[in-house]
Write a protein that holds these residues in place. Structure first.
Motif, PDB file in Angstrom:
ATOM      1  N   ASP A 161      -6.927 -36.770 -10.815  1.00 29.15           N
ATOM      2  CA  ASP A 161      -6.828 -36.167 -12.152  1.00 29.15           C
ATOM      3  C   ASP A 161      -6.556 -37.200 -13.239  1.00 29.15           C
ATOM      4  O   ASP A 161      -6.277 -36.839 -14.391  1.00 29.15           O
ATOM      5  CB  ASP A 161      -5.754 -35.076 -12.174  1.00 29.15           C
ATOM      6  N   SER A 180      -7.995 -38.266  -1.146  1.00 33.32           N
ATOM      7  CA  SER A 180      -9.190 -37.450  -0.861  1.00 33.32           C
ATOM      8  C   SER A 180      -9.813 -36.991  -2.177  1.00 33.32           C
ATOM      9  O   SER A 180      -9.101 -36.802  -3.180  1.00 33.32           O
ATOM     10  CB  SER A 180      -8.816 -36.247  -0.001  1.00 33.32           C
ATOM     11  N   ASP A 186     -10.710 -34.176  -3.139  1.00 35.27           N
ATOM     12  CA  ASP A 186     -10.127 -32.927  -3.646  1.00 35.27           C
ATOM     13  C   ASP A 186      -8.678 -33.094  -4.097  1.00 35.27           C
ATOM     14  O   ASP A 186      -8.048 -32.136  -4.573  1.00 35.27           O
ATOM     15  CB  ASP A 186     -10.241 -31.815  -2.599  1.00 35.27           C
ATOM     16  N   LEU A 203      -5.946 -33.563  -2.394  1.00 32.36           N
ATOM     17  CA  LEU A 203      -4.906 -32.945  -1.571  1.00 32.36           C
ATOM     18  C   LEU A 203      -4.199 -33.921  -0.647  1.00 32.36           C
ATOM     19  O   LEU A 203      -3.073 -33.665  -0.213  1.00 32.36           O
ATOM     20  CB  LEU A 203      -5.515 -31.806  -0.737  1.00 32.36           C
ATOM     21  N   ASP A 234     -17.010 -34.399   0.307  1.00 33.84           N
ATOM     22  CA  ASP A 234     -16.457 -33.048   0.416  1.00 33.84           C
ATOM     23  C   ASP A 234     -15.030 -33.030   0.974  1.00 33.84           C
ATOM     24  O   ASP A 234     -14.457 -31.946   1.201  1.00 33.84           O
ATOM     25  CB  ASP A 234     -17.369 -32.154   1.260  1.00 33.84           C
ATOM     26  N   SER A 235     -14.462 -34.191   1.231  1.00 32.68           N
ATOM     27  CA  SER A 235     -13.080 -34.341   1.731  1.00 32.68           C
ATOM     28  C   SER A 235     -12.879 -33.824   3.143  1.00 32.68           C
ATOM     29  O   SER A 235     -11.741 -33.775   3.623  1.00 32.68           O
ATOM     30  CB  SER A 235     -12.069 -33.634   0.800  1.00 32.68           C
ATOM     31  N   ARG A 236     -13.943 -33.478   3.839  1.00 31.74           N
ATOM     32  CA  ARG A 236     -13.785 -32.892   5.176  1.00 31.74           C
ATOM     33  C   ARG A 236     -13.691 -33.928   6.288  1.00 31.74           C
ATOM     34  O   ARG A 236     -13.210 -33.615   7.385  1.00 31.74           O
ATOM     35  CB  ARG A 236     -14.948 -31.943   5.458  1.00 31.74           C
TER      36      ARG A 236
END
Length: 624
Positions: A44, A86, A88, A90, A135-137
């Motif tokens: 962010d 990551s 995303d 998280l 996709d952070s997976r």
């Protein structure tokens, strides 16, 4: 004579600075000054994650990107190495080895609950070059999970914990892995000996590999990122007629042509690629001073201040509007700064000096150039104590950097500042084999290690005598890793020169070092020194252990018990051999360290020992 851009340099005028407040610096206070090694942005743009030893252990901290009080996120006794958050936002990825063994596991820090978990759980298996999928997976990384010393690429599904090999290492170990922006391809470098490397792109859908630049016997090519359209790969390469490192682009096709972006007389390297524009940050290394630039693909660029010292890292913010950097210099520890691309303003974020120290307490090194025995110009830095006279009475230290493929930079070295404050002149040469001066200069030690580089150190002693400050009978030699090796070579091959030697994490016997070291290092040693059987005479001649009976000067040896690069047996056998010669030998082995010392109490102890040892045998005795 070896061609090198150092031929364009001239030495600074050498003088002793006047300082009414000059005093011997306290080594405890110097090493309580914080060290910062890596940084990353939060997704962010609001925070910076960074790796620092504020507590005496390297952990991960977070600070607002506008400045403020930092918050510690990990609490570990072992050194943590920061990787990426990551996409995303998280999780934060980091790695951690055990007592300096350089075989890290990978950990995820939950950025909501602030809990960590070990996601690899391996023993004595290295993991490196980790990257998140968009996709952070999942993660991809190079790791020696199959065979020690080999590094294929694995994909790690974080939901299931499944790890599968997706790229083999049969045609070369993998490193410098980068996802394409659309997540469909991986660009990476391949190497067989960690000297020469090629570039490949792996299509994750078709499982096909495109070799953009094959491995040859002349060039190093390190992947650094992608253009935003997924069509080209950024590399730092020396595959050019000059043999200089520069940033280039490669199209995604077999045997792609290098499109040079920053090729010039000095080495330049990619630092980061903007995620939002066709811009990149790169550095230019001018004899150990690093200049940082932001440039677009049209060739327009601007230099980011301050324009001297070193840049340890540079990262664009996720919105592309700011660039965070880690900057340090000879008289200033590494600090985080944030540059606003639109406003063209630079703001300091961290403040690492403690105990009332400030820049006035330190000396700025002089850039120097001197001729080697074959007239090759050798560049380096000279630290001159304050308030001394050129009366040929002062002690000096030849401070030898490691590598040998490394360089002494205009960077922060608290141990050198300490020694300088005690009255020692310190010369730090970038002897042949060092990086930063072109491929031919760097490769000149092949089958000449321990001779050509040592001769350059002897020439450094000759240069010291010309300054008028140094007593020729009070010159010591000191260094770590390869610098520790050259310290031993100096004491055995040119014993008449040195008043003392401090050898830190050295190798002493090429045969046993090769036998006991990490397999990755074995490949590099064979590139440098040849085959231990076919080149046995060379390996014997360049092993200081076999000439320990020539040592005349007192010797201090410092080592880490868990060193995989220069195993502790090297120190132990050198100490035993030197003692048989009747010289003073002091030894300290740190049980919870590897190739170098990262625990603050060990750093302080090691350099206190070195200072006491040097004062006893070279300088003058002082109270502890």
């Amino acid at each position: 004579m070896i061609p090198t851009p150092a031929s364009k340099l001239a030495s600074d005028a050498i003088n002793s600075p006047s300082s009414p407040t000059n005093r011997p610096l306290d080594i405890d206070t110097l090493y309580y000054t914080r060290s910062i090694y890596a940084l990353r942005w939060s997704v962010d743009n609001e925070h910076l994650y960074f790796e620092t030893n504020i507590t005496g252990r390297y952990n991960i901290w977070r600070v607002p990107s506008t400045g403020g009080w930092p918050v510690q996120l990990t609490v570990n006794e072992e050194k943590t190495d920061l990787a990426d958050p990551s996409p995303d936002g998280l999780h934060l990825l980091y790695s951690q080895d055990y007592q300096g063994d350089e075989k890290p596991n990978l950990y995820l820090l939950d950025l909501t609950e602030y809990q960590t978990r070990n996601i690899t759980n391996t023993n004595k298996r290295g993991h490196r070059d980790m990257k998140w999928s968009p996709d952070s997976r999942s993660l991809v990384y190079a790791a020696e999970r199959d065979i020690p010393g080999t590094y294929p690429i694995f994909q790690h599904d974080l939901a299931t914990g499944t790890v599968k090999k997706i790229i083999s290492s049969e045609t070369g170990d993998c490193e410098a892995v980068e996802f394409s922006p659309d997540g469909k391809k991986l660009a990476f470098s391949r190497t067989r000996n960690y000297q020469y490397s090629g570039v490949s792109v792996h299509d994750l859908e078709t499982r096909s590999e495109t070799i953009l630049a094959p491995i040859d016997d002349r060039a190093t090519n390190i992947v650094g990122g992608w253009t935003r359209d997924n069509r080209r790969v950024y590399v730092t390469s020396n595959a050019n007629d000059k043999g200089m490192e520069a940033v280039a682009l490669l199209d995604i096709k077999e045997n792609a042509e290098f499109q040079w972006l920053t090729l010039q007389d000095w080495d330049s390297q990619l630092a980061d690629v903007s995620p939002t524009e066709d811009k990149y940050a790169y550095i230019v290394n001018e004899a150990g001073n690093i200049h940082l630039y932001i440039r677009d693909l049209k060739g327009e660029q601007e230099e980011i201040p301050p324009g001297h010292g070193v840049i340890r890292g540079a990262r664009f913010s996720p919105d592309g509007k700011q660039l965070a950097i880690i900057h340090g210099s000879g008289d200033s520890p590494h600090e985080i700064w944030v540059y606003d691309l639109k406003q063209r303003t630079l703001k300091q974020i961290t403040y690492s000096l403690v105990g009332g120290l400030n820049q006035d307490n330190f000396v700025q090194p002089h850039l120097i150039v001197y001729p080697a025995q074959d007239q090759t110009p050798i560049s380096g830095f000279l630290y001159v104590p304050a308030n001394i006279k050129p009366d040929r009475s002062h002690p000096a230290i030849v401070y030898v950097h490691g590598g040998p493929q490394w360089q002494h930079f205009n960077s922060w070295y608290p141990n050198i500042q300490h020694l300088t404050s005690l009255g020692y002149l310190v010369i730090a040469p970038n002897y042949r084999g060092s990086t930063g001066f072109g491929r031919e200069y760097m490769e000149s030690l092949r089958k000449d290690a321990g001779r050509g580089d040592l001769n350059d150190l002897v020439s450094a002693v000759d240069y010291l005598k010309t300054t008028g400050y140094v007593d020729p009978k009070k010159i010591a030699i000191m260094g770590g890793s390869w610098g520790g090796y050259l310290t031993l070579m100096g004491l055995t091959k040119t014993p008449e020169i040195w008043a003392a030697g401090v050898s830190i994490v050295p190798l002493a016997n090429w045969f046993t070092a090769h036998m006991n070291e990490d397999p990755v290092l074995q490949k590099n040693d064979e590139w440098l020194m040849g085959n231990p059987v076919q080149d046995r005479e060379l390996w014997h001649d360049r092993s200081p252990l076999f000439f320990a009976d020539r040592i005349r000067a007192p010797l201090l040896l410092l080592a880490g018990q868990n060193d995989i690069r220069c195993p502790v047996e090297e120190t132990q056998q050198m100490a035993e051999a030197a003692r048989k010669n009747g010289v003073t030998v002091e030894v300290k082995i740190y049980e919870n360290e590897g190739h170098g010392f990262v625990r603050r109490e060990n750093e302080i102890d090691a350099f206190k020992r070195a200072a006491r040892f040097l004062d006893t045998h070279v300088g003058q005795k002082r109270s502890a």
